[in-house]
Design an enzyme around this catalytic site. Structure first.
Site, PDB file in Angstrom:
ATOM      1  N   HIS A   1       0.866  -1.184   0.000  1.00  0.00           N
ATOM      2  CA  HIS A   1       0.000   0.000   0.000  1.00  0.00           C
ATOM      3  C   HIS A   1       0.897   1.227   0.000  1.00  0.00           C
ATOM      4  O   HIS A   1       1.861   1.291   0.764  1.00  0.00           O
ATOM      5  CB  HIS A   1      -0.881  -0.040   1.258  1.00  0.00           C
TER       6      HIS A   1
ATOM      7  N   ARG B   1      -6.863  10.232   0.137  1.00  0.00           N
ATOM      8  CA  ARG B   1      -6.722  10.712  -1.246  1.00  0.00           C
ATOM      9  C   ARG B   1      -8.091  10.806  -1.920  1.00  0.00           C
ATOM     10  O   ARG B   1      -8.337  11.692  -2.726  1.00  0.00           O
ATOM     11  CB  ARG B   1      -5.779   9.786  -2.026  1.00  0.00           C
TER      12      ARG B   1
END
Ligand SMILES: Cc1cc2nc3c(=O)[nH]c(=O)nc-3n(C[C@H](O)[C@H](O)[C@H](O)COP(=O)(O)OP(=O)(O)OC[C@H]3O[C@@H](n4cnc5c(N)ncnc54)[C@H](O)[C@@H]3O)c2cc1C
Length: 603
Positions: free
Chosen positions: A236, A256
């Site tokens: 990740h 995000r």
């Protein structure tokens, strides 16, 4: 033979995360008796940590979404080595599974008109993740657990399975021990479902909980089942990097999705510099368009920060290697900047990302509403696992089923965020349903007493040895080896070196000694975990060596391009009769014309 307490169920589920709970509920609803075993307390499985949400094409926020787009996104994300039938079933069935969870009491965030709210996530064309702030896993576990308990499922907490029991070719139960006092227990079952989660603890930097030691992968392998796609590990892109004690803890992609941007030490938004051709048409070409996308503008395209995880992780690594990283070896993730756009940015961030706010405040003394976070890649998820039949979830061994992260297929070379939680529901349900059918059609097998005695002797061996190796030290050495030599960027020579190291560690693990007795003994638990981690690490490394190309979660510096021939196969791992690990290439079945057409139409 030694006397053991024996428990008997029609279906035994090993693991009480989302997949195990959903499987247990379904099997129990089919009218068979179900036992559910977990290493920790009920409600503490790794799924509880899931943050961003579960992906399902419900089209609540964007009415252009449907199962075909979700299918196509999943296949593109997996770079077309996915089990297409699993991707199809998942995309079609996920909306019903999410609505069912709601009917069972899950309280999702809502749209203005009262529907389940869905958020943007990497690789998903439309806002698709049903969520509860950034605590979706908690709500999922709470709901499933509540529902399951009232259905009469028998739960065995703080119990660890050490081996699966077989009668001929069939799996007929498991041998386990109680973690508190070390008492061994036999669990007989007509069908067994593995739902043991991931393998993150094979690496030094990971977002995974202590339970992620690849037990299900190793148990299945030793019982003769095939594993596939083990080379595909998801790093990740955004884990915490500072302070050292919290390194690896996840920073959800939801940051995000809500407009957070990545910058290097020069203040540059570097993700705009490298947009892969496969995603060019779907990606914003300026910051304003990216921002509008995160705010729900249907005419805008996603910002490059929401490209797939494998790509974003590599871009971050590149910045760090080029000397443009943050002081502690990451880059900056900035959500505070949205105050330029939203008058109530501080409250908005706290409402949308409450766990992230508290995580950084408490662990790093940093206020994310005013200050950018430092983030870097962390080992997060394994796409590989037990090879299963797409419709039934049965492995290549009769009576043995697998679901959730320990099963493989749906994600191919790379998983899209949010696809795991919906995978747990869709394939957990299927595993439970088909294990119950199998249990109804088959009688109980006969436990081989000698097999049980041998397994107990092996498990207790670390107490018998004098002196010898320390299990914690060996585990750390293994984690360093995997992190350094089979990490985000791989080469043949480093992986061969890793194999040699794993071999040496295997030999040394035969000399592990633990002091004390079986009561409350973490060193003993670690000694037992170690053998699973070694098996899984060897499988990852051998599969990664065999795939001589770069695709999704596997990036080979010596083979940096994709190779069409490798796009037609999965790498399979099997235990041979002499005990060695066999690697083979298995052709991916031809995709039906109607699914091919969907992929072409979706562009
Ligand atoms: C921090 C974090 C956030 C995430 N956020 C998201 C997200 O927002 N959306 C998403 O889709 N995915 C997310 N993921 C991924 C997702 O959470 C996992 O892939 C998923 O929860 C795995 O569920 P599972 O049911 O397969 O296994 P787990 O939840 O890992 O449960 C495994 C179970 O097996 C038991 N077990 C293991 N070995 C044994 C043994 N030997 N004997 C007995 N029991 C055993 C454990 O005790 C546990 O009960 C996230 C992952 C992390 C780390």
């Amino acid at each position: 033979m030694t006397e053991f307490t024996t428990f008997e169920h029609d279906v035994l589920v090993i693991g009480a995360g989302g997949a195990g709970l959903r499987a247990a509920i379904e099997a129990s609803a089919a009218g068979v008796s179900v036992g559910l075993i977990c290493k920790s307390l009920l409600g503490k499985a790794h799924t509880v940590m899931a943050e961003g949400g579960m992906a399902a094409a419900m089209a609540n926020v964007d009415d252009r979404d449907n199962w075909k787009v979700h299918f196509s996104d999943t296949m593109r994300g997996g770079q077309y080595v996915n089990n297409w039938r699993m991707a199809e079933l998942h995309a079609k069935e996920a909306p019903d599974r999410v609505r069912e969870l709601e009917a069972w009491g899950a309280v999702f965030d809502r749209t203005k008109d009262g529907k389940i709210l869905q958020r943007n996530f990497g690789g998903h064309k439309y806002p698709r993740l049903a969520h509860v702030g950034d605590r979706t896993g908690l709500e999922m576990i709470r709901t499933l657990q509540d529902h399951g308990i009232h259905q009469g499922i028998e739960v065995y907490m703080e119990v660890t399975v050490v081996t699966l029991l077989k009668d001929g070719d069939r799996v007929i139960g498991a041998l386990a021990y109680e973690r508190e006092h070390g008492r061994f227990r036999i669990f007989k079952a007509k069908a067994v479902i593995l739902a043991t989660g991931g393998v993150g603890r094979a690496y030094k930097i990971t977002s995974n909980s202590w339970e992620g030691t690849g037990d299900g992968h190793a148990l299945a392998y030793r019982a003769g089942a095939e594993l596939i796609d083990m080379e595909f590990i998801q790093f990740h892109p955004t884990g915490m990097v500072w302070p050292p004690s919290v390194r690896g803890i996840l920073v959800t992609e939801g940051v995000r999705g809500e407009g957070g941007i990545l910058k290097n030490s020069e203040g540059k938004r570097f993700m705009f510099d490298d947009i892969p051709p496969l995603y060019k048409d779907q990606t914003a070409d300026n910051p304003e368009e990216g921002w509008l996308y995160t705010q729900g503008d249907k005419n805008a395209r996603r910002p490059p920060e929401l490209l797939t995880r494998d790509h974003v992780a590599r871009c971050i690594m590149r910045e760090v290697k080029a000397g443009r990283g943050s002081p502690h070896g990451g880059v900056y993730l900035d959500i505070a900047w949205i105050k330029e756009k939203l008058p109530n940015a501080e409250e908005h961030i706290k409402k949308k990302l409450p766990s992230m706010y508290h995580q950084f405040k408490q662990l790093a003394d940093l206020d994310i509403t005013t200050t950018p976070m430092e983030v870097g890649p962390t080992t997060h998820y394994i796409m590989g696992g037990v090879r299963v039949n797409a419709d039934t979830q049965m492995s290549t061994v009769p009576g043995l089923f697998a679901a959730g992260e320990c099963a493989a297929g749906i994600n191919g070379a790379n998983r899209l965020g949010g696809n795991s939680l919906s995978d747990l529901l869709v394939f957990g349900k299927r595993a439970g349903e088909h294990a119950a059918i199998f249990a109804k059609e088959n009688s109980s097998g006969t436990v081989d007493d000698a097999e049980v005695d041998q397994a107990v002797t092996n498990a207790l061996a670390p107490f018998e040895r004098e002196g010898g190796e320390n299990p914690f030290a060996l585990q750390h050495e293994l984690q360093d080896t995997m992190q350094d030599l089979v990490g985000i960027v791989r080469t043949e020579s480093e992986m061969q070196q890793a194999l040699e190291e794993v071999e040496k560690l295997k030999e040394r693990s035969e000399h592990v000694h633990v002091p004390g007795n079986v009561d409350f003994n973490p060193a003993w638990h670690t000694a037992l975990d170690l053998s699973n981690l070694l098996t899984v690490s060897e499988a990852i490394t051998r599969a990664a060596i065999e795939r001589k190309e770069s695709r999704g979660g596997q990036y080979r510096e010596d083979f940096p391009a994709k190779d069409a021939e490798f796009g037609k196969i999965n790498i399979a791992i099997r235990k041979t009769d002499d005990g060695s690990m066999q690697v083979s290439r298995v052709p991916i079945p031809e995709m039906p014309a109607e699914l091919k057409q969907i992929i072409e139409e979706m562009g």
